[in-house]
Scaffold this motif. Sequence first.
Motif, PDB file in Angstrom:
ATOM      1  N   PRO A  67       0.808  -1.226   0.000  1.00  0.00           N
ATOM      2  CA  PRO A  67       0.000   0.000   0.000  1.00  0.00           C
ATOM      3  C   PRO A  67       0.840   1.275   0.000  1.00  0.00           C
ATOM      4  O   PRO A  67       0.450   2.279  -0.591  1.00  0.00           O
ATOM      5  CB  PRO A  67      -0.820  -0.127   1.290  1.00  0.00           C
ATOM      6  CG  PRO A  67      -0.866  -1.584   1.585  1.00  0.00           C
ATOM      7  CD  PRO A  67       0.447  -2.118   1.115  1.00  0.00           C
ATOM      8  N   ARG A  68       1.994   1.245   0.645  1.00  0.00           N
ATOM      9  CA  ARG A  68       2.861   2.426   0.681  1.00  0.00           C
ATOM     10  C   ARG A  68       3.339   2.779  -0.726  1.00  0.00           C
ATOM     11  O   ARG A  68       3.390   3.954  -1.098  1.00  0.00           O
ATOM     12  CB  ARG A  68       4.045   2.161   1.608  1.00  0.00           C
ATOM     13  CG  ARG A  68       4.933   3.370   1.850  1.00  0.00           C
ATOM     14  CD  ARG A  68       5.813   3.152   3.063  1.00  0.00           C
ATOM     15  NE  ARG A  68       6.787   4.227   3.209  1.00  0.00           N
ATOM     16  CZ  ARG A  68       8.080   4.110   2.939  1.00  0.00           C
ATOM     17  NH1 ARG A  68       8.554   2.944   2.527  1.00  0.00           N
ATOM     18  NH2 ARG A  68       8.904   5.117   3.095  1.00  0.00           N
ATOM     19  N   LEU A  69       3.667   1.756  -1.503  1.00  0.00           N
ATOM     20  CA  LEU A  69       4.095   1.989  -2.878  1.00  0.00           C
ATOM     21  C   LEU A  69       2.948   2.566  -3.694  1.00  0.00           C
ATOM     22  O   LEU A  69       3.125   3.537  -4.446  1.00  0.00           O
ATOM     23  CB  LEU A  69       4.596   0.684  -3.495  1.00  0.00           C
ATOM     24  CG  LEU A  69       5.131   0.741  -4.930  1.00  0.00           C
ATOM     25  CD1 LEU A  69       6.220  -0.305  -5.129  1.00  0.00           C
ATOM     26  CD2 LEU A  69       4.025   0.510  -5.959  1.00  0.00           C
ATOM     27  N   GLU A  70       1.759   1.996  -3.565  1.00  0.00           N
ATOM     28  CA  GLU A  70       0.602   2.467  -4.335  1.00  0.00           C
ATOM     29  C   GLU A  70       0.286   3.920  -4.009  1.00  0.00           C
ATOM     30  O   GLU A  70      -0.005   4.727  -4.914  1.00  0.00           O
ATOM     31  CB  GLU A  70      -0.608   1.582  -4.045  1.00  0.00           C
ATOM     32  CG  GLU A  70      -0.446   0.142  -4.520  1.00  0.00           C
ATOM     33  CD  GLU A  70      -1.595  -0.754  -4.088  1.00  0.00           C
ATOM     34  OE1 GLU A  70      -2.554  -0.234  -3.463  1.00  0.00           O
ATOM     35  OE2 GLU A  70      -1.532  -1.963  -4.354  1.00  0.00           O
ATOM     36  N   LYS A  71       0.343   4.271  -2.728  1.00  0.00           N
ATOM     37  CA  LYS A  71       0.075   5.660  -2.339  1.00  0.00           C
ATOM     38  C   LYS A  71       1.122   6.610  -2.903  1.00  0.00           C
ATOM     39  O   LYS A  71       0.802   7.708  -3.336  1.00  0.00           O
ATOM     40  CB  LYS A  71       0.032   5.762  -0.809  1.00  0.00           C
ATOM     41  CG  LYS A  71      -1.185   5.117  -0.171  1.00  0.00           C
ATOM     42  CD  LYS A  71      -1.159   5.262   1.347  1.00  0.00           C
ATOM     43  CE  LYS A  71      -2.371   4.608   1.988  1.00  0.00           C
ATOM     44  NZ  LYS A  71      -2.328   4.715   3.470  1.00  0.00           N
ATOM     45  N   ARG A  72       2.381   6.183  -2.902  1.00  0.00           N
ATOM     46  CA  ARG A  72       3.437   7.064  -3.390  1.00  0.00           C
ATOM     47  C   ARG A  72       3.311   7.277  -4.900  1.00  0.00           C
ATOM     48  O   ARG A  72       3.488   8.398  -5.385  1.00  0.00           O
ATOM     49  CB  ARG A  72       4.808   6.487  -3.033  1.00  0.00           C
ATOM     50  CG  ARG A  72       5.975   7.444  -3.268  1.00  0.00           C
ATOM     51  CD  ARG A  72       5.903   8.672  -2.382  1.00  0.00           C
ATOM     52  NE  ARG A  72       6.091   8.335  -0.986  1.00  0.00           N
ATOM     53  CZ  ARG A  72       7.260   8.353  -0.359  1.00  0.00           C
ATOM     54  NH1 ARG A  72       8.362   8.711  -1.019  1.00  0.00           N
ATOM     55  NH2 ARG A  72       7.352   8.048   0.923  1.00  0.00           N
TER      56      ARG A  72
ATOM     57  N   VAL B 215       3.863   8.354 -15.074  1.00  0.00           N
ATOM     58  CA  VAL B 215       4.733   8.010 -13.948  1.00  0.00           C
ATOM     59  C   VAL B 215       4.467   6.551 -13.607  1.00  0.00           C
ATOM     60  O   VAL B 215       3.365   6.189 -13.183  1.00  0.00           O
ATOM     61  CB  VAL B 215       4.482   8.892 -12.717  1.00  0.00           C
ATOM     62  CG1 VAL B 215       5.465   8.529 -11.611  1.00  0.00           C
ATOM     63  CG2 VAL B 215       4.602  10.366 -13.074  1.00  0.00           C
ATOM     64  N   ASP B 216       5.456   5.699 -13.808  1.00  0.00           N
ATOM     65  CA  ASP B 216       5.290   4.263 -13.605  1.00  0.00           C
ATOM     66  C   ASP B 216       5.504   3.872 -12.142  1.00  0.00           C
ATOM     67  O   ASP B 216       6.105   4.619 -11.367  1.00  0.00           O
ATOM     68  CB  ASP B 216       6.292   3.492 -14.465  1.00  0.00           C
ATOM     69  CG  ASP B 216       6.042   3.680 -15.956  1.00  0.00           C
ATOM     70  OD1 ASP B 216       4.929   4.099 -16.322  1.00  0.00           O
ATOM     71  OD2 ASP B 216       6.964   3.401 -16.738  1.00  0.00           O
ATOM     72  N   ALA B 217       5.042   2.681 -11.804  1.00  0.00           N
ATOM     73  CA  ALA B 217       5.375   2.093 -10.509  1.00  0.00           C
ATOM     74  C   ALA B 217       6.840   1.647 -10.537  1.00  0.00           C
ATOM     75  O   ALA B 217       7.342   1.234 -11.587  1.00  0.00           O
ATOM     76  CB  ALA B 217       4.468   0.902 -10.218  1.00  0.00           C
ATOM     77  N   PRO B 218       7.541   1.735  -9.423  1.00  0.00           N
ATOM     78  CA  PRO B 218       8.962   1.378  -9.412  1.00  0.00           C
ATOM     79  C   PRO B 218       9.209  -0.084  -9.771  1.00  0.00           C
ATOM     80  O   PRO B 218       8.435  -0.979  -9.414  1.00  0.00           O
ATOM     81  CB  PRO B 218       9.379   1.655  -7.960  1.00  0.00           C
ATOM     82  CG  PRO B 218       8.393   2.657  -7.467  1.00  0.00           C
ATOM     83  CD  PRO B 218       7.109   2.301  -8.133  1.00  0.00           C
TER      84      PRO B 218
END
Length: 243
Positions: free
Chosen positions: A121-126, A149-152
């Motif tokens: 969830p922290r990644l999704e929020k960022r 802006v892609d997900a890491p």
Amino acid sequence: MSAPRFYCDIPLSSGARVALPDALAHHALRVLRLREGEALVLFNGRGGEFPAVLEVEGKAGFAQLGEHAPREAELGGRITLVQGLPSGDKMDWVVEKAVELGVARVCPVAAQRSVLQLSGPRLEKRVAHWQRIAQSASEQCGRNRLMAVDAPLTLTEWLAQPSGDLRLMCHPEAADDLAARLRAAPGLPALTLLVGPEGGWSDKELAQAEAAGVQAVRFGPRVLRTETAGLALASAVSALLGW
């Protein structure tokens, strides 16, 4: 004073009257305190923009759209920035300024030396936070198409993706400089720039990138911070290629 611009992720068409999404209406009416009859501009990221007139009904906002204006503010070529995840909120700065400089896509990479590590969830929020920054920056700078802006990913995962772009990795000890590499590849329609996190790319990552066909380049005699390097490179590419 120019009319305020808003990204509006709904279908827009000339002459239509559209209800503004709640968050947009709140920002326009409560934060900016716009009033009935004021001019604004809407765009939905699909090209061009619509001049509009604000209409207010209670707490709801509506826009009476004018004729579609096919105005664009994109570069003459496509730049992708692969950014090693920096610490703290530096990525916010990178995303905002990349939009202003005309970058088409930012791909965050969780490098071996990245201090910031995101998951769940922290990644999704960022990622959602970065995408909102890109939207706001587009409103401010006049772009009518959103920077992606892609997900890491890890560098290994990113390198595994197919790409026909010229891919250049920023490295202070590279044999060739940026200008030399660009002179050797005239008429480029697109290219990708790779910038490491604080501490740079590891030896393993440099070897992986070279094996995948990524070319290392240096950029001047000074070592730039991670949040500066990609933006400086993007600016230089735009100037050197006449984009």
